[in-house]
Each structure stands twice: as C-alpha cells, then as structure tokens.
Design a protein around this motif. Structure first.
Motif, PDB file in Angstrom:
ATOM      1  N   TYR A   7       0.834  -1.211   0.000  1.00 13.56           N
ATOM      2  CA  TYR A   7       0.000   0.000   0.000  1.00 13.56           C
ATOM      3  C   TYR A   7       0.869   1.262   0.000  1.00 13.56           C
ATOM      4  O   TYR A   7       0.597   2.218  -0.734  1.00 13.56           O
ATOM      5  N   ASP A   8       1.937   1.250   0.802  1.00  8.74           N
ATOM      6  CA  ASP A   8       2.826   2.422   0.874  1.00  8.74           C
ATOM      7  C   ASP A   8       3.591   2.648  -0.426  1.00  8.74           C
ATOM      8  O   ASP A   8       4.104   3.748  -0.673  1.00  8.74           O
ATOM      9  N   ASP A   9       3.701   1.597  -1.250  1.00 10.21           N
ATOM     10  CA  ASP A   9       4.468   1.701  -2.484  1.00 10.21           C
ATOM     11  C   ASP A   9       3.636   2.247  -3.654  1.00 10.21           C
ATOM     12  O   ASP A   9       4.144   2.396  -4.759  1.00 10.21           O
ATOM     13  N   LEU A  10       2.362   2.533  -3.404  1.00  6.53           N
ATOM     14  CA  LEU A  10       1.493   3.045  -4.474  1.00  6.53           C
ATOM     15  C   LEU A  10       1.723   4.535  -4.689  1.00  6.53           C
ATOM     16  O   LEU A  10       1.985   5.275  -3.739  1.00  6.53           O
ATOM     17  N   ASN A  11       1.608   4.973  -5.937  1.00  5.86           N
ATOM     18  CA  ASN A  11       1.961   6.354  -6.296  1.00  5.86           C
ATOM     19  C   ASN A  11       0.795   7.326  -6.305  1.00  5.86           C
ATOM     20  O   ASN A  11       0.969   8.510  -6.063  1.00  5.86           O
ATOM     21  N   SER A  12      -0.412   6.836  -6.619  1.00  3.99           N
ATOM     22  CA  SER A  12      -1.516   7.770  -6.867  1.00  3.99           C
ATOM     23  C   SER A  12      -2.777   7.364  -6.114  1.00  3.99           C
ATOM     24  O   SER A  12      -2.906   6.228  -5.645  1.00  3.99           O
ATOM     25  N   ASP A  13      -3.709   8.294  -6.020  1.00  4.68           N
ATOM     26  CA  ASP A  13      -5.007   8.008  -5.385  1.00  4.68           C
ATOM     27  C   ASP A  13      -5.750   6.909  -6.136  1.00  4.68           C
ATOM     28  O   ASP A  13      -6.452   6.096  -5.533  1.00  4.68           O
ATOM     29  N   LYS A  14      -5.596   6.889  -7.459  1.00  2.88           N
ATOM     30  CA  LYS A  14      -6.266   5.867  -8.266  1.00  2.88           C
ATOM     31  C   LYS A  14      -5.768   4.471  -7.889  1.00  2.88           C
ATOM     32  O   LYS A  14      -6.558   3.527  -7.739  1.00  2.88           O
ATOM     33  N   GLU A  15      -4.463   4.332  -7.713  1.00  3.41           N
ATOM     34  CA  GLU A  15      -3.880   3.031  -7.331  1.00  3.41           C
ATOM     35  C   GLU A  15      -4.330   2.632  -5.931  1.00  3.41           C
ATOM     36  O   GLU A  15      -4.658   1.472  -5.679  1.00  3.41           O
ATOM     37  N   ARG A  16      -4.361   3.626  -5.022  1.00  2.00           N
ATOM     38  CA  ARG A  16      -4.795   3.322  -3.639  1.00  2.00           C
ATOM     39  C   ARG A  16      -6.285   2.953  -3.605  1.00  2.00           C
ATOM     40  O   ARG A  16      -6.687   2.068  -2.841  1.00  2.00           O
ATOM     41  N   GLU A  17      -7.078   3.618  -4.429  1.00  2.00           N
ATOM     42  CA  GLU A  17      -8.515   3.310  -4.466  1.00  2.00           C
ATOM     43  C   GLU A  17      -8.747   1.886  -4.973  1.00  2.00           C
ATOM     44  O   GLU A  17      -9.627   1.175  -4.474  1.00  2.00           O
ATOM     45  N   ASN A  18      -7.958   1.467  -5.942  1.00  2.00           N
ATOM     46  CA  ASN A  18      -8.065   0.093  -6.458  1.00  2.00           C
ATOM     47  C   ASN A  18      -7.728  -0.923  -5.360  1.00  2.00           C
ATOM     48  O   ASN A  18      -8.405  -1.944  -5.205  1.00  2.00           O
ATOM     49  N   PHE A  19      -6.680  -0.622  -4.579  1.00  2.00           N
ATOM     50  CA  PHE A  19      -6.283  -1.490  -3.460  1.00  2.00           C
ATOM     51  C   PHE A  19      -7.433  -1.592  -2.446  1.00  2.00           C
ATOM     52  O   PHE A  19      -7.802  -2.683  -1.997  1.00  2.00           O
ATOM     53  N   ASN A  20      -7.995  -0.439  -2.087  1.00  2.00           N
ATOM     54  CA  ASN A  20      -9.130  -0.408  -1.149  1.00  2.00           C
ATOM     55  C   ASN A  20     -10.306  -1.228  -1.671  1.00  2.00           C
ATOM     56  O   ASN A  20     -10.926  -2.009  -0.933  1.00  2.00           O
ATOM     57  N   LYS A  21     -10.601  -1.063  -2.950  1.00  5.23           N
ATOM     58  CA  LYS A  21     -11.738  -1.740  -3.557  1.00  5.23           C
ATOM     59  C   LYS A  21     -11.565  -3.261  -3.508  1.00  5.23           C
ATOM     60  O   LYS A  21     -12.502  -3.999  -3.149  1.00  5.23           O
ATOM     61  N   LEU A  22     -10.373  -3.740  -3.834  1.00  9.32           N
ATOM     62  CA  LEU A  22     -10.117  -5.186  -3.821  1.00  9.32           C
ATOM     63  C   LEU A  22     -10.256  -5.757  -2.407  1.00  9.32           C
ATOM     64  O   LEU A  22     -10.807  -6.848  -2.217  1.00  9.32           O
ATOM     65  N   CYS A  23      -9.762  -5.002  -1.401  1.00 11.45           N
ATOM     66  CA  CYS A  23      -9.866  -5.455  -0.006  1.00 11.45           C
ATOM     67  C   CYS A  23     -11.329  -5.474   0.451  1.00 11.45           C
ATOM     68  O   CYS A  23     -11.769  -6.431   1.107  1.00 11.45           O
ATOM     69  N   GLU A  24     -12.051  -4.417   0.120  1.00 13.49           N
ATOM     70  CA  GLU A  24     -13.461  -4.336   0.519  1.00 13.49           C
ATOM     71  C   GLU A  24     -14.280  -5.452  -0.141  1.00 13.49           C
ATOM     72  O   GLU A  24     -15.144  -6.056   0.493  1.00 13.49           O
ATOM     73  N   GLU A  25     -13.985  -5.737  -1.413  1.00 14.95           N
ATOM     74  CA  GLU A  25     -14.700  -6.813  -2.111  1.00 14.95           C
ATOM     75  C   GLU A  25     -14.457  -8.155  -1.430  1.00 14.95           C
ATOM     76  O   GLU A  25     -15.380  -8.963  -1.253  1.00 14.95           O
ATOM     77  N   TYR A  26     -13.194  -8.397  -1.045  1.00 18.46           N
ATOM     78  CA  TYR A  26     -12.868  -9.672  -0.407  1.00 18.46           C
ATOM     79  C   TYR A  26     -13.583  -9.808   0.946  1.00 18.46           C
ATOM     80  O   TYR A  26     -14.180 -10.840   1.253  1.00 18.46           O
ATOM     81  N   VAL A  27     -13.513  -8.730   1.751  1.00 17.56           N
ATOM     82  CA  VAL A  27     -14.151  -8.762   3.079  1.00 17.56           C
ATOM     83  C   VAL A  27     -15.665  -8.913   2.934  1.00 17.56           C
ATOM     84  O   VAL A  27     -16.293  -9.723   3.629  1.00 17.56           O
ATOM     85  N   GLN A  28     -16.255  -8.144   2.023  1.00 20.04           N
ATOM     86  CA  GLN A  28     -17.708  -8.191   1.818  1.00 20.04           C
ATOM     87  C   GLN A  28     -18.156  -9.574   1.344  1.00 20.04           C
ATOM     88  O   GLN A  28     -19.198 -10.086   1.766  1.00 20.04           O
ATOM     89  N   GLN A  29     -17.339 -10.184   0.489  1.00 17.64           N
ATOM     90  CA  GLN A  29     -17.652 -11.511  -0.041  1.00 17.64           C
ATOM     91  C   GLN A  29     -17.834 -12.532   1.087  1.00 17.64           C
ATOM     92  O   GLN A  29     -18.749 -13.352   1.062  1.00 17.64           O
ATOM     93  N   HIS A  30     -16.974 -12.460   2.100  1.00 19.53           N
ATOM     94  CA  HIS A  30     -17.079 -13.404   3.225  1.00 19.53           C
ATOM     95  C   HIS A  30     -18.120 -12.959   4.248  1.00 19.53           C
ATOM     96  O   HIS A  30     -18.848 -13.781   4.809  1.00 19.53           O
ATOM     97  N   PHE A  31     -18.181 -11.646   4.477  1.00 18.00           N
ATOM     98  CA  PHE A  31     -19.070 -11.141   5.528  1.00 18.00           C
ATOM     99  C   PHE A  31     -20.545 -11.330   5.148  1.00 18.00           C
ATOM    100  O   PHE A  31     -21.402 -11.499   6.027  1.00 18.00           O
TER     101      PHE A  31
END
Length: 848
Positions: free
Chosen positions: A367-391
C-alpha cells in the motif's frame, strides 16, 4: 568569461573539469564533463569528454561506468589509444581478463615503446595464466565430486562431505563456472530430491553460490530447475530447508533485478520494463503458495518474507512501482486468503504464530508503495470486495474470516482497515462476537476490537462502548487467552493520555494493577507464547506511565521473561518489546514547550501537558542501569538478527532509540560494545527509518569517540562505520550530532590511510570544510582537528596545493585565534601539510 557563459561552453567546462581532476576533485570533474557532454555537438570533442570521465570513474573505483564511457569514446574515435587503455584497466578490475588483454595488446601495437602499456600486458598475461591453471585444477575437483555423488555405492558420509565441498567450490568464481558448465544443475536437481536434509541443504547452498551476482546464470537455473521444484522445497516441513530455499530465491531475485537495472542503466529517465519472464514466474509461484494447503507454515512465512523484501521499491525516488502493481493485480486476494485464515477453523492453509503479522507488513508495504489516489482506491476496492464476499455469506465462520482479515488490515495499512471496519454491520458483529461462548470466535473478535481501538477514527467509539465489555471479559472469562487480550484492550484505552501525567483515563492505581497482571502473565511459562506476547503488548501501552516503568525495571523476572520472548521464534513480539524499552528509557521524542506559551495556555485555561516526576533524568539513569544489568543488550542484538517481516523499520527505529539511550553515559559504552551492541548498530544505521538511521549513527559516533575503534569494530566492520557518520554531517541534524560525527571521524582518520580513503570516497571532505566555518567554537575546532588527520592523504594535500582558493589562508588565520583548541588544530594541520608538501611553506607569508 562570466560564470553563466562558461556553463554554456563545452570547451570551458572541459577545462574546468581538467583542473578539478588534477586537484583530486573527481566528483566535481565528473559533473563538468557530464554538463559538457550534454552541450557538445562535436563527435571528436565528445570522445575526449567520455575518455576523461572514464578516467574519473577509474579513480572512484566505479569500473562498470569507466568501461561504458571508454567504450563510448572508442565508438566516436576508434583510434583513441588512451580510451582503449582505460577500457583495458576497467576490464581488468571487472575480472574480464580476455577483453582487457585484447585492448592492452592493441594499445601496445599502436605505441610499442609505451611502458605503461607493456606493464599492463605483462600483468594480464600472468593473471590469465594463473586463472587457466586454477580452472584446470577446479575442473578435476568438480568431476571428482560429481562422480562420488552419483555413485550409489558410496558411503553416505562421503557423499555428504562431497556435497559440502561443492558448496565451498561454488563460492569461487572459477568453481561456480565449472560446476555450471559440467551439467552441475542437473545433478543438483537430483540432490534436491534426496531424503537426507544435509544433502538438500548443500544443494541449495551450492545454487546460492552459482546465482550470487550472476544474472545470466540465474536465468538459466530458474528455467532449468523450474520454480515448482524450488517452491516445493521451500514449502516443505523442515524449517532449516525452508529458510535455505528462501535465501536462494532471495539471491535469485537480486541477481535478476540487478540484471534488469544494468540493461537500462545510462538511459535518461529510463522506464523500467515489465518484470522479466523469470521474475514474473517467481512471483506467480510465490503468490500461488499463499493459499495452498500443502505448503507448511514456515514455508508460507518464507514466501511472504521474500515478497516483503523484493517487491516494494527500495527508494521512493525510483518512480517505477510496476512490480507492486503486478502483485496487487495478480495476487492481492491470495494474500488476503492468508490474512483471513483462522487457524482453529478447519478451512484455510496452515499458519505459524508469525503469519498474520507478516501478512500485515506485506500489505502495508504494498500500500505504501502506491503512487496515486487511483492506485490506492483500487487497493481499497479489492480489499473491501474480499471482506464483503465473506461477511455477506451465511454462517459465522465466513464472518469470522472477514473480521480476521479486517484485524490484519488494521495492523498493516490502517486506512484500508478503517474503511473495511466501517462497512455496514462490521463493528456490530465484532462487539456481539466478543460475548460469544465459543473461545475461537471470541478471541478473533476481541483482537479486532483491540486493533481498532488504536485507530483515531474508532477509538472514541470503542472507549464509549467497549471498555465495559472488555472489563466484563477480563473479570468473568475463565479462559486466560481471552482475559489477557481483554487486558491489552484495557491497557490500550488506558494509555490514551500518553506520557501526559495529567491525562489519565482510569482511576488512580488501576494502571498499576493492570501492569502487575501483565507481568504476572508474562512470567507464567505454562501459558502459550502467544498469550505471553499479548502481555508484552499491554506493557507497551502501560509503560507510558512512569510508575509502571519503575515497577517493571524492579521486576527482574519480568524483564528476563520479556527478553527471552524477544529471542524466541515468535517474531510478532518484537515491536511490543521495542516500544516497551523505548518507554522505559524515555528515548521517545519530547518537544519542550516554550515557557511563554505554557503561561499563555494556563491563562487561557487550556490543557498543558505535565511530565511525571519519575520521568526526571535521575530516574531514567537508574532504569538504564537496571536494564543493562538484566541483559537488555543481548536481547536487542538478537532482535536485530531476526530475519522476519515483523522486524519492520518502525521496530528498527525503536531498537536504535534504545541503543542511543544506553550509550548516553560514557561508562556504559564498554558494556554495550562487549555484548555485541556495536556490531548490531551498523545494520540499524543503514536499514531503518530516516530518524532511526540518525539515532543509530549517533550511537555509533558516541562509541567511536570514547572507545578504540579498532577494538570496538574489528576487521572490515570499521570501514562500514564511515557512511553512517558522514550522514550526520547534515544541516538537518543537530549541532550536537554534527559535533559527535566530526569527533568520531577524527578518530577514524587517524588510524590508517585506507580509512582516510574511505572518508574521502564518501564525499566527507567538502562537508568537513563547511563545518570549519561554523560559528560554534567546538564544532569549528573539531572540524579542523578532523582535517588535521585527513591532510595525511595525498588527495587532500592536492586541494591545498591548488591555486585560486583560500584553504591555506584559513588555516593561517585560525592559527592566531584566541580559542586554544582551534589554534592548536589549525597549527597542527599546517605542520602536517608543510611536512608532506614543503613547497607550501613559501606560500604561507603571502596569505597574511
């Protein structure tokens, strides 16, 4: 010609570079030649500039750059004998003797009477002959070992000895080449299938020798062995084999990435290509290991450790983060599979006690190695999708996986963890599961609650809603695993005021009671290490209170138990131990408020932080003595040696802070060095946060000032000292740090010419000269003393011999100063200079 005109004239820049070269200022000369090359449009002129810059690089021992520039000069002018001679010298230093010989032979043909050319030709002939003899003898040894290893009737002990000899041989250039050429990789492939652990270890270590620093050989080995086999070996149950395989893959990574860098080196603003086929193959297989059920816990930890070390950029100055983006796109959900695994449930891969913490570190690094808000938003989205999928699934086990994933994210990229925690129904599920009768569910929920309590967005909500729940769990639960975690939650909430004595969250005495229970559990060896580790977490928060610090250092059994945990297999305890020791030694940063601002705040009835009486220096000194007596240095040394993602930069900073506090008193420095503290500080000064590097470097400076450096840092270690000390010669550091670095460098410069050369190579001389103009008397005098020792080197003497500067005049002026220390240092420098360069005597009267 004005300065601005000279900057635009390649001929003038070349002349300036020549003057700097003669004066020994190689870096300055390189800068001039580089600027001139950018401006030059003449092929002949460019050839001369490349040739001259090649000479600078030879002096700086940057032989690859010297060879590249000499080759460019020859591309422009194939008849340039000087450029060919410099390329021959560079090839010789790089070990490419055949190419060096061809260039030297051509030089001798063009100028047969040139003695330098003939001498180099003779040297190269002797070296090539020696290498040929060595290759022939090595070839026979390799064949003998292969025959023995292939002989099924040979004794096991003889075969093991042959395998070990193969390891030694692979570390020699000639031996590694012969093993590789004699189909050694195929034999090693068979050895990897052996059931004898010693033979497998020898095979892996032989491969390390073959791959170290060799790009093309590594590519061939990766393709021949296949990543499936190497990952299978790393994923095996034997921890020693797993670690050896992990080390091999790390060496392979480094060889491949260095090869990629060499391919694009020299191109302006080059963009690194996509990861090579071999790199992608390695990363893909490591990612596939993450969720695989047939991979052992230690093997999975090794895979995570490799990803932590090799994927994120080493420096954010490098704009390319393509490896990180590739890993996120192809494997983030596989990493989250490990993060969401609850070991007590039947589903999921096997884990160790360190796996979740290692996962947190990897996710944080990505996460710290990402350069832009777009890259960080993609990271957030993938994590949220994974958590939501199980929850969103039915059944508590799936929800438990979601909560466990959130818990790991909160320990790593906390912004991402906060977002997943705020998902609809998540915090309510955590609170309700804390009251579950199932111990596993309760444990996962309590841990998530604790990690959430440390995040600013949720702390107030949990303080309001979670304290009563945690108190209830602590008092009523019959399971110590739950009680110790509930206790840590209370400790975390109770330390919200930090070191501010006036901001206490709990009633008087409650903090001391919590700390006493933490120490009790810490010393209880019947509890599992994970539960005892949680008690250290509690102390890390509670030791903000000076009364708790005093009680802890008085409890020697608790200190010993904590130090033993720091040396144990459970790496997740490292940061908690480091934080506890930072608090006990008061080595955290404290900003002293302006007295006038304090009075204004009181007048305005604003809160003013108060220091605890037991945080006074006299109390801190006593605590340091007790920690030293309990063996804190050996614990810190073991912590530094840990090869684990849990040894994060933040953890390294804590250790550096503690070391600096321990060497503050001169009488304690011998103890720290004797127990290995000096050796441990060197890696802390290079691999750390920016603050941690400074703290470690300052600790090294303090030791070097009062100890004999050759005893404190024996062998090659003394040369590793120079760079950290030079880093302290910065305007961003305090004057005290500048002063201590100058004193330490003075001691080193007086030891040997090789050390003086190392100081010069680290570009310290211009910085030391700058401090000779410092207003502070002690700093100015110490810089002059350092120069007094450095002038024993010819390169520094040339600076004073060069005309057109006031270096000599400054020394003459300082020799008449009122400050005795400065006067002696300047006079000593003049005495040294004039003894080595008598011609300077005639110039001294003209400086007055």
């Amino acid at each position: 010609m004005s300065v601005s005109e000279r900057e635009k004239d390649p001929a003038a820049l070349k002349e300036e570079g020549n003057v700097l070269f003669k004066a020994g200022d190689m870096q300055g000369a390189v800068c001039c030649y580089t600027k001139a090359l950018k401006l030059s449009d003449s092929q002949a002129e460019s050839a001369v500039l490349y040739r001259n810059r090649s000479a600078c690089y030879l002096k700086q021992e940057e032989y690859s750059k010297a060879e590249a520039d000499a080759s460019k000069a020859l591309d422009n002018d194939p008849g340039d004998v000087k450029a060919r001679f410099r390329r021959a010298q560079a090839f010789q230093k790089l070990g490419r003797l055949d190419q060096a010989f061809l260039d030297a032979q051509r030089c001798a043909q063009l100028e047969p009477k040139n003695k330098a050319f003939q001498d180099l030709l003779r040297q190269l002939g002797a070296q090539i002959q020696q290498k040929s003899v060595q290759l022939n003898s090595t070839d026979a040894r390799v064949q003998q070992m292969f025959s023995l290893l292939l002989d099924a009737s040979a004794k096991d002990s003889d075969r093991q000895k042959a395998a070990q000899n193969l390891v030694v041989l692979s570390r020699e250039d000639a031996g590694a080449e012969q093993i590789f050429r004699n189909d050694g990789v195929k034999l090693i492939q068979k050895l990897l299938q052996s059931k004898q652990e010693d033979v497998v270890l020898s095979a892996l270590r032989t491969l390390v020798g073959l791959c170290t620093g060799h790009h093309s050989r590594t590519m061939a080995i990766v393709n021949e062995l296949g990543m499936e086999q190497l990952c299978a070996v790393m994923g095996s149950g034997a921890s020693a084999v797993s670690l050896a395989a992990c080390h091999l893959l790390q060496v392979m990574f480094e060889a491949l990435t260095e090869g990629m860098k060499r391919e694009i080196r020299g191109k302006d603003e080059a963009i690194l290509p996509e990861p090579s086929k071999e790199l992608r193959s390695m990363l893909r297989h490591l990612l596939d290991m993450m969720p695989a059920s047939n991979v052992s816990g230690p093997g999975r930890d090794s895979a995570i450790n490799l990803m932590v070390k090799q994927v994120p950029r080493k420096s954010l100055k490098n704009p390319d983060n393509s490896l990180t983006l590739w890993v996120i796109d192809h494997g983030l959900k596989k990493i989250l599979e490990v993060a969401g695994t609850v070991p007590e449930l039947s589903e999921g891969p096997p884990l160790t006690d360190n796996s979740h913490m290692s996962c947190s570190v990897l996710l944080s690094k990505l996460y710290d190695d990402l350069n832009s808000d777009k890259e960080r938003e993609n990271f957030n989205k993938l994590c949220e999708e994974y958590v939501q999928q199980h929850f969103s699934r039915t059944g508590l086990d799936a929800k438990l996986r979601a909560i466990q994933t959130v818990s790991v994210l909160l320990q790593g990229p906390s912004d991402v963890g906060n977002r997943t925690l705020e998902m609809s129904g998540m915090i309510d599920a955590v609170i309700s599961l804390c009251a579950s009768e199932d111990v596993t569910r309760q444990q996962v929920a309590v841990e998530a609650l604790i990690h959430a309590a440390g995040k600013a967005k949720r702390a107030s909500f949990i303080t309001a809603n979670g304290v009563a729940l945690l108190k209830d769990l602590y008092k009523k639960s019959e399971n110590d695993r739950i009680r110790v975690r509930a206790l840590v939650g209370l400790c975390k909430l109770g330390s919200a005021g930090g070191t501010d004595f006036s901001m206490k969250q709990f009633a008087e005495g409650s903090t001391l009671k919590l700390a006493k229970q933490c120490r009790k559990w810490l010393c209880n060896e019947s509890l599992p290490p994970t539960s005892r580790r949680w008690s250290v977490e509690g102390l890390a928060y509670l030791t903000f209170d000076a009364d708790v610090k005093e009680d802890l250092v008085e409890d020697k059994n608790a200190l010993l138990a904590m130090f033993e945990l720091a040396k144990s297999e459970d790496k997740t305890v490292l940061f908690a131990v480091g934080s506890t020791l930072v608090n006990c030694t008061n080595s955290y940063d404290v900003e002293k408020p302006d007295p006038q601002m304090v009075e204004l705040a009181k007048y305005a009835k604003q809160h003013v932080p108060e220091e605890h009486p037991k945080d006074a220096p006299s109390y801190v000194d006593k605590r340091l003595v007790k920690l030293l007596e309990a063996g804190v240095v050996s614990a810190l040394v073991c912590m530094v040696k840990q090869e684990s993602p849990a040894l994060t930069e933040a953890c390294r900073e804590c250790i550096a802070r503690v070391f600096l506090a321990l060497v503050e008193r001169q009488e304690d420095r011998g103890t720290v060095v004797a127990q290995g503290g000096g050796k441990a500080l060197i890696p802390l000064a290079s691999d750390n946060t920016d603050v941690g590097k400074i703290k470690a470097a300052q600790a090294l400076a303090k030791i070097t000032i009062t100890s004999n450096p050759t005893i404190a840092f024996p062998g090659e270690r003394i040369y590793e000292m120079v760079r950290p000390l030079v880093i302290l010669l910065s305007l961003e550091c305090t004057l005290l740090q500048n002063f201590e670095a100058l004193m330490a460098l003075t001691n080193l410069a007086g030891i040997s010419e090789r050390l003086r050369q190392k100081i010069i190579k680290e570009k310290a001389v211009p910085k030391i000269e700058g401090y000779m103009f410092e207003e502070h008397d002690l700093v100015r005098a110490s810089a002059t003393e350092c120069m007094c020792n450095l002038v024993l080197s010819t390169e520094v003497q040339k600076l004073y011999l060069a005309t057109g500067n006031d270096r000599l005049k400054l020394l003459v002026l300082y020799s008449g100063e009122e400050d005795e220390r400065l006067r002696k240092a300047a006079a000593g420098t003049l005495a040294m200079l004039t003894a080595e360069q008598p011609e300077l005597c005639a110039r001294i009267p003209g400086t007055v």
